[in-house]
Design a protein around this motif. Sequence first.
Motif, PDB file in Angstrom:
ATOM      1  N   THR A 100       0.751  -1.259   0.279  1.00 51.80           N
ATOM      2  CA  THR A 100      -0.115  -0.076  -0.651  1.00 51.80           C
ATOM      3  C   THR A 100       0.788   1.134  -0.239  1.00 51.80           C
ATOM      4  OG1 THR A 100      -1.710  -0.777   1.208  1.00 51.80           O
ATOM      5  CG2 THR A 100      -2.109   1.307   1.474  1.00 51.80           C
ATOM      6  N   LEU A 101       2.188   0.833   0.571  1.00 41.42           N
ATOM      7  CA  LEU A 101       2.675   2.559   1.268  1.00 41.42           C
ATOM      8  C   LEU A 101       3.698   2.817  -0.197  1.00 41.42           C
ATOM      9  CD1 LEU A 101       3.551   2.089   4.717  1.00 41.42           C
ATOM     10  CD2 LEU A 101       2.311   3.805   3.933  1.00 41.42           C
ATOM     11  N   ARG A 102       3.410   1.605  -1.106  1.00 38.96           N
ATOM     12  CA  ARG A 102       4.618   1.873  -2.305  1.00 38.96           C
ATOM     13  C   ARG A 102       4.189   2.375  -3.417  1.00 38.96           C
ATOM     14  NH1 ARG A 102       9.821  -1.004  -2.265  1.00 38.96           N
ATOM     15  NH2 ARG A 102      10.391  -2.007  -0.070  1.00 38.96           N
ATOM     16  N   ARG A 103       2.342   1.810  -3.388  1.00 39.04           N
ATOM     17  CA  ARG A 103       1.483   1.970  -4.177  1.00 39.04           C
ATOM     18  C   ARG A 103       1.054   3.607  -4.345  1.00 39.04           C
ATOM     19  NH1 ARG A 103      -3.985   2.146  -3.427  1.00 39.04           N
ATOM     20  NH2 ARG A 103      -3.550   0.779  -2.137  1.00 39.04           N
ATOM     21  N   LEU A 104       0.662   4.438  -2.975  1.00 36.97           N
ATOM     22  CA  LEU A 104       0.613   5.335  -2.553  1.00 36.97           C
ATOM     23  C   LEU A 104       1.538   6.525  -3.092  1.00 36.97           C
ATOM     24  CD1 LEU A 104      -1.821   4.741   0.281  1.00 36.97           C
ATOM     25  CD2 LEU A 104      -2.522   4.965  -2.633  1.00 36.97           C
ATOM     26  N   LEU A 105       2.531   6.099  -2.695  1.00 39.20           N
ATOM     27  CA  LEU A 105       3.972   7.357  -2.491  1.00 39.20           C
ATOM     28  C   LEU A 105       5.216   6.729  -3.134  1.00 39.20           C
ATOM     29  CD1 LEU A 105       4.303   7.169   1.482  1.00 39.20           C
ATOM     30  CD2 LEU A 105       2.637   8.555   0.481  1.00 39.20           C
ATOM     31  N   GLY A 106       5.145   5.309  -3.977  1.00 42.16           N
ATOM     32  CA  GLY A 106       6.535   5.607  -4.672  1.00 42.16           C
ATOM     33  C   GLY A 106       7.607   5.119  -4.140  1.00 42.16           C
ATOM     34  N   ASP A 107       7.981   4.190  -4.697  1.00 45.31           N
ATOM     35  CA  ASP A 107       9.442   3.512  -4.210  1.00 45.31           C
ATOM     36  C   ASP A 107      10.612   4.630  -3.707  1.00 45.31           C
ATOM     37  OD1 ASP A 107       8.339   0.940  -3.752  1.00 45.31           O
ATOM     38  OD2 ASP A 107       9.667   0.353  -6.095  1.00 45.31           O
ATOM     39  N   ALA A 108      10.699   5.947  -4.524  1.00 48.45           N
ATOM     40  CA  ALA A 108      12.115   6.922  -3.836  1.00 48.45           C
ATOM     41  C   ALA A 108      10.966   7.119  -2.494  1.00 48.45           C
ATOM     42  CB  ALA A 108      11.841   8.046  -5.438  1.00 48.45           C
ATOM     43  N   VAL A 109       9.790   7.518  -2.762  1.00 43.58           N
ATOM     44  CA  VAL A 109       9.628   7.968  -0.964  1.00 43.58           C
ATOM     45  C   VAL A 109       9.832   7.296   0.133  1.00 43.58           C
ATOM     46  CG1 VAL A 109       7.194   9.089   0.296  1.00 43.58           C
ATOM     47  CG2 VAL A 109       7.354  10.141  -2.228  1.00 43.58           C
ATOM     48  N   VAL A 110       9.490   6.054  -0.645  1.00 44.51           N
ATOM     49  CA  VAL A 110       9.289   4.738   0.753  1.00 44.51           C
ATOM     50  C   VAL A 110      10.836   4.450   0.882  1.00 44.51           C
ATOM     51  CG1 VAL A 110       9.993   2.491   0.402  1.00 44.51           C
ATOM     52  CG2 VAL A 110       7.368   3.574   0.037  1.00 44.51           C
TER      53      VAL A 110
END
Length: 287
Positions: A100-110
């Motif tokens: 969910t976090l990867r989908r909503l925020l993107g891998d760069a933000v994660v």
Amino acid sequence: MTTLPPRAGRRCHNAINPLHSTVYFSPDFAKELAALGVTDAGAAYFAGRAAAMGPVGPGVVSASFYNFNHELVARHLPAVWDTAAPEAVLAARLRAADATLRRLLGDAVVASEEMAEAARLALRAAEACTRHARPLYAAHADLPVPEEPHLAYWHAATLLREHRGDGHLVALLSAGLDPLEALVSHTATGKGMAPRWILATRGWRRADWDAAAERLRGRGLLDAAGELTEAGAALRADLEDHTDRLDAAPYEHLGAAGVERLTELGRGFLGAAVAAGAFPQDLAGKG
């Protein structure tokens, strides 16, 4: 004596709690629980949020979740544990949080330093949380902290969410609000969940809702149109102030600068998640 600006802890909570909550609205969560054989949305939610407490029955969940109809809870618990053990549910929930976090925020933000910083700050705040009389927090505090920063941040947000939530139930009891009266009065503030969502997910009927509203009118807290009276608005404000006092320790421990920075980071992550469609558009409101 507090060292923080007024309501700083509440603002920080409001910045980080919703990002935790995105998991329960996420198709990734539904997919992970369905893979375990839990396909009913209600059963998945009860299992996902209660699993840290072990294979508990409906009484424990009704008590610690507060605003769900016990009949709905008993429809799914303890039966859901025959399909998926708590340990399997917790692992599935963490996988769902990752997706969910990867989908909503993107891998760069994660993978960003800002995410790592937010995790450190939130975990530091959680060091001052207390277990006594806080069952949901205490159960989650016994879980290991994930290694990946974005999952550590989500875990810390869970701890802070449940710590404040457990305290909020004390405030609700002190105010004499039963589960549905709490929901009706919160919705009347304009900040709570819309009635259609409550009736669809909490197991209450429209007649139950109307009866609770009538009880609140009898106490002078709602007017004939269903709006909060002056006394009702004061009660809701006092409720949040009471909750703030019970939830002050984590934010006092973090300190004013840390709280300000965690709030700033949390708002950034939350804004990106909301823009990416993390929540239904009609989730909140009076209608």
